[in-house]
Design a protein around this motif. Structure first.
Motif, short mmCIF file in Angstrom:
data_model
loop_
_atom_site.label_atom_id
_atom_site.label_comp_id
_atom_site.label_asym_id
_atom_site.label_seq_id
_atom_site.Cartn_x
_atom_site.Cartn_y
_atom_site.Cartn_z
N UNK A 1 10.60 -45.88 -8.81
CA UNK A 1 9.46 -45.00 -9.00
C UNK A 1 9.43 -44.54 -10.46
N UNK A 2 8.31 -44.81 -11.16
CA UNK A 2 8.24 -44.55 -12.59
C UNK A 2 8.16 -43.06 -12.92
N UNK A 3 7.22 -42.37 -12.30
CA UNK A 3 7.03 -40.96 -12.62
C UNK A 3 7.05 -40.12 -11.37
N UNK A 4 8.03 -39.26 -11.27
CA UNK A 4 8.16 -38.40 -10.11
C UNK A 4 7.37 -37.12 -10.31
N UNK A 5 6.74 -36.62 -9.26
CA UNK A 5 6.00 -35.37 -9.35
C UNK A 5 6.89 -34.19 -8.96
N UNK A 6 6.37 -33.02 -9.09
CA UNK A 6 6.97 -31.84 -8.48
C UNK A 6 6.50 -31.85 -7.02
N UNK A 7 7.39 -31.58 -6.10
CA UNK A 7 7.07 -31.64 -4.67
C UNK A 7 7.28 -30.28 -4.04
N UNK A 8 6.26 -29.74 -3.39
CA UNK A 8 6.43 -28.51 -2.64
C UNK A 8 6.50 -28.85 -1.16
N UNK A 9 7.39 -28.20 -0.46
CA UNK A 9 7.53 -28.43 0.98
C UNK A 9 7.34 -27.11 1.72
N UNK A 10 6.28 -27.06 2.50
CA UNK A 10 6.06 -25.96 3.44
C UNK A 10 6.47 -26.48 4.81
N UNK A 11 7.02 -25.63 5.64
CA UNK A 11 7.50 -26.16 6.92
C UNK A 11 7.54 -25.09 7.99
N UNK A 12 7.36 -25.54 9.24
CA UNK A 12 7.52 -24.65 10.37
C UNK A 12 9.01 -24.40 10.61
N UNK A 13 9.33 -23.25 11.12
CA UNK A 13 10.72 -22.94 11.42
C UNK A 13 11.26 -23.90 12.48
N UNK A 14 12.42 -24.46 12.22
CA UNK A 14 13.04 -25.37 13.16
C UNK A 14 12.58 -26.81 13.04
N UNK A 15 11.70 -27.10 12.08
CA UNK A 15 11.20 -28.47 11.91
C UNK A 15 12.13 -29.32 11.06
N UNK A 16 13.17 -28.69 10.50
CA UNK A 16 14.16 -29.35 9.64
C UNK A 16 13.55 -29.80 8.31
N UNK A 17 12.54 -29.08 7.87
CA UNK A 17 11.92 -29.38 6.59
C UNK A 17 12.83 -29.12 5.41
N UNK A 18 13.63 -28.05 5.50
CA UNK A 18 14.55 -27.75 4.41
C UNK A 18 15.59 -28.86 4.27
N UNK A 19 16.13 -29.30 5.39
CA UNK A 19 17.13 -30.36 5.36
C UNK A 19 16.55 -31.66 4.78
N UNK A 20 15.32 -31.98 5.19
CA UNK A 20 14.67 -33.18 4.68
C UNK A 20 14.44 -33.07 3.18
N UNK A 21 14.07 -31.89 2.72
CA UNK A 21 13.84 -31.68 1.29
C UNK A 21 15.09 -31.91 0.47
N UNK A 22 16.22 -31.41 0.94
CA UNK A 22 17.47 -31.59 0.20
C UNK A 22 17.90 -33.05 0.20
N UNK A 23 17.69 -33.74 1.32
CA UNK A 23 18.04 -35.16 1.37
C UNK A 23 17.14 -35.98 0.46
#
Length: 201
Positions: A1-23
């Motif tokens: 991937x040539x140019x990476x963006x800034x990525x914001x992650x909003x998530x429902x509680x318990x959806x494991x969005x935080x874990x996915x973001x860190x991975x």
């Protein structure tokens, strides 16, 4: 991937969005900011960290009072806390590609052209199950936690954001994690970023 963006992650509680973001951050080799935002904002603003952590709950209380016809307004510290966090988020985004989880970053960076906004969600039952496993609590307590946290996040967005929290039209990609592990969710987001880059060529 040539140019990476800034990525914001909003998530429902318990959806494991935080874990996915860190991975995803590990896969892309970029930083992922979560609680660091609270810690830095607290340090630079002089506001106690626990007050930042209470902001979403306080926002929910304000909206509940307004809906019931009572007078209510956000205390000065709440506005100062949001502004302090917004300043930190803008600073982190200005440094280059990164992932920012929560904290209304999608609103703070809404005018930044190199930002991709993600919303991660799941069915209530799946989110309850995930919370039970993560917090080591029974089903009743897990449901109360999920409901309370999501109510706070929604209220916080209603008070400070330009859109309704969870409104699919406000995000570039929405991912349901009912049948996905955090690693698989990270893969889905990465595939989207690669497809988006290819489309832009």
């Amino acid at each position: 991937m040539k140019q990476l963006p800034v990525i914001t992650i909003s998530r429902q509680s318990g959806s494991q969005g935080r874990e996915a973001g860190h991975l995803l951050a590990q896969q892309l080799g970029i930083p992922c900011y979560d609680y660091e935002i609270l810690n830095r904002a607290a340090k630079e603003s002089g506001i106690a960290p626990e007050l930042f952590e209470q902001e979403e709950r306080r926002a929910a209380q304000v909206l509940e009072r307004l809906k019931s016809g009572q007078s209510a307004q956000m205390e000065t510290v709440s506005i100062e806390a949001f502004q302090a966090q917004a300043k930190i988020i803008e600073t982190m985004a200005a440094r280059g590609p990164c992932i920012i989880v929560g904290r209304c970053a999608d609103t703070v960076l809404r005018d930044n052209p190199n930002v991709v906004h993600i919303f991660i969600y799941a069915s209530l039952e799946r989110r309850i199950e995930n919370t039970m496993k993560k917090r080591f609590v029974n089903r009743h307590i897990a449901k109360v936690m999920v409901d309370r946290i999501d109510r706070g996040r929604s209220a916080y967005h209603s008070l400070f954001s330009h859109h309704v929290w969870g409104d699919t039209s406000a995000y570039d990609l929405c991912v349901c994690t009912d049948k996905l592990t955090p690693a698989e969710t990270a893969n889905v987001i990465r595939a989207f970023l690669e497809a988006r880059e290819h489309e832009a060529l």
